[in-house]
Scaffold this motif. Structure first.
Motif, PDB file in Angstrom:
ATOM      1  N   TRP A 127       0.830  -1.206   0.000  1.00 58.38           N
ATOM      2  CA  TRP A 127       0.000   0.000   0.000  1.00 58.38           C
ATOM      3  C   TRP A 127       0.864   1.256   0.000  1.00 58.38           C
ATOM      4  CZ3 TRP A 127      -4.846   1.259  -0.907  1.00 58.38           C
ATOM      5  CH2 TRP A 127      -5.344   2.473  -0.433  1.00 58.38           C
ATOM      6  N   SER A 128       0.674   2.109  -1.004  1.00 59.25           N
ATOM      7  CA  SER A 128       1.463   3.341  -1.108  1.00 59.25           C
ATOM      8  C   SER A 128       0.731   4.557  -0.564  1.00 59.25           C
ATOM      9  CB  SER A 128       1.828   3.599  -2.574  1.00 59.25           C
ATOM     10  OG  SER A 128       0.680   4.031  -3.286  1.00 59.25           O
ATOM     11  N   SER A 129      -0.578   4.441  -0.367  1.00 54.25           N
ATOM     12  CA  SER A 129      -1.503   5.507   0.049  1.00 54.25           C
ATOM     13  C   SER A 129      -2.077   6.274  -1.131  1.00 54.25           C
ATOM     14  CB  SER A 129      -0.859   6.492   1.039  1.00 54.25           C
ATOM     15  OG  SER A 129       0.055   7.374   0.400  1.00 54.25           O
ATOM     16  N   GLY A 130      -1.656   5.920  -2.365  1.00 56.11           N
ATOM     17  CA  GLY A 130      -2.082   6.665  -3.542  1.00 56.11           C
ATOM     18  C   GLY A 130      -3.101   5.966  -4.421  1.00 56.11           C
ATOM     19  N   VAL A 170       0.897  -3.355   3.661  1.00 53.38           N
ATOM     20  CA  VAL A 170       2.310  -3.172   3.973  1.00 53.38           C
ATOM     21  C   VAL A 170       2.786  -1.877   3.315  1.00 53.38           C
ATOM     22  CG1 VAL A 170       4.633  -4.113   3.691  1.00 53.38           C
ATOM     23  CG2 VAL A 170       2.728  -5.654   4.174  1.00 53.38           C
ATOM     24  N   THR A 171       3.381  -0.993   4.120  1.00 54.46           N
ATOM     25  CA  THR A 171       3.828   0.303   3.618  1.00 54.46           C
ATOM     26  C   THR A 171       5.221   0.621   4.145  1.00 54.46           C
ATOM     27  OG1 THR A 171       1.538   1.113   3.645  1.00 54.46           O
ATOM     28  CG2 THR A 171       3.268   2.768   3.454  1.00 54.46           C
ATOM     29  N   HIS A 186       1.042  -3.034   8.352  1.00 55.65           N
ATOM     30  CA  HIS A 186       2.411  -3.362   8.747  1.00 55.65           C
ATOM     31  C   HIS A 186       3.332  -2.320   8.126  1.00 55.65           C
ATOM     32  CE1 HIS A 186       6.002  -5.720   9.640  1.00 55.65           C
ATOM     33  NE2 HIS A 186       6.387  -5.538   8.381  1.00 55.65           N
ATOM     34  N   LYS A 187       4.108  -1.632   8.967  1.00 55.22           N
ATOM     35  CA  LYS A 187       5.005  -0.583   8.487  1.00 55.22           C
ATOM     36  C   LYS A 187       6.442  -1.088   8.445  1.00 55.22           C
ATOM     37  CE  LYS A 187       2.069   2.882  10.698  1.00 55.22           C
ATOM     38  NZ  LYS A 187       1.983   3.899  11.777  1.00 55.22           N
TER      39      LYS A 187
END
Length: 240
Positions: A8-11, A33-34, A65-66
């Protein structure tokens, strides 16, 4: 169903890829996951505050999950950190992961090579789709996004902090990919069919940041050839 995590990039590309994947019965997505720039507590490349990333995960109803990286991480260190994290995910039973990549062949090959060594299979639901059609579909589906980072080599500051709509698409220069697949711009998605609630935010300062790639040692991400062509100036719109 195959136990799957989502990169996941947030975009917008991530959002549309997640939307596509959730329509299928083949993959059971149970985690986002980012990668995070741990020095500044922001999403890598996008410059998005970690708190807004957290809000996205809550609205998507998926655990996050970061993977935390330093701002000046070398390619070797990056690969080591990523490998450790993916191996941990594999130990949790994950067999597949999803990316929002569209047409960058070298990036896909790199991802698949790294994953293959661990035993994870990459999934690319947007692969080779027409980027103009993808952006129009994204808009028509009801997704809402704002640009948070634009490459100053391709776009001026007027494109930074702008809502993605058909007007934005029509105003893009001809040499800019409609989805910014070459890194021309990055976005933050704050609403859409996969979100339970819109993400609230305020628009903060807009700043130009310049970066100088280092070539102090062979461990660095950049070669001498990369130094000549690497884009070094980016407009960022801070969201609060």
């Amino acid at each position: 169903m195959r136990k799957t995590y989502f990169n996941w990039s947030s975009g917008k590309d991530s959002s549309l890829a997640l939307y596509y994947t959730l329509q299928q019965k083949e993959y059971n997505i149970t985690k986002l996951v980012t990668t995070i720039n741990d020095d500044f507590k922001r999403v890598s490349m996008h410059g998005l505050r970690e708190s807004l990333l957290d809000a996205q995960a809550v609205s998507l109803n998926l655990p996050l999950h970061k993977i935390k990286l330093s701002a000046n991480v070398s390619m070797t260190s990056y690969n080591e950190v990523m490998k450790d994290n993916v191996m941990n995910l594999k130990s949790e039973g994950y067999t597949h992961c999803v990316f929002g990549d569209i047409f960058l062949e070298d990036l896909r090959i790199y991802r698949e090579d790294q994953l293959r060594s661990i035993g994870i299979q990459g999934v690319f639901p947007l692969w080779k789709k027409n980027t103009k059609e993808l952006l129009l579909e994204f808009i028509n589906l009801g997704f809402k996004a704002i640009t948070v980072c634009v490459n100053a080599k391709y776009l001026d500051d007027s494109f930074c902090g702008r809502i993605l709509d058909e007007s934005f698409l029509n105003d893009l220069p001809e040499n800019v990919d409609p989805c910014g697949e070459n890194g021309e711009f990055h976005t933050f998605v704050f609403d859409g069919p996969i979100f339970s609630d819109p993400i609230n935010f305020e628009i903060g300062d807009k700043v130009l940041r310049n970066y100088t790639p280092s070539s102090d040692d062979d461990d660095n991400c950049f070669t001498d050839e990369d130094d000549k062509s690497w884009d070094t100036s980016f407009w960022y719109c801070d969201l609060i």
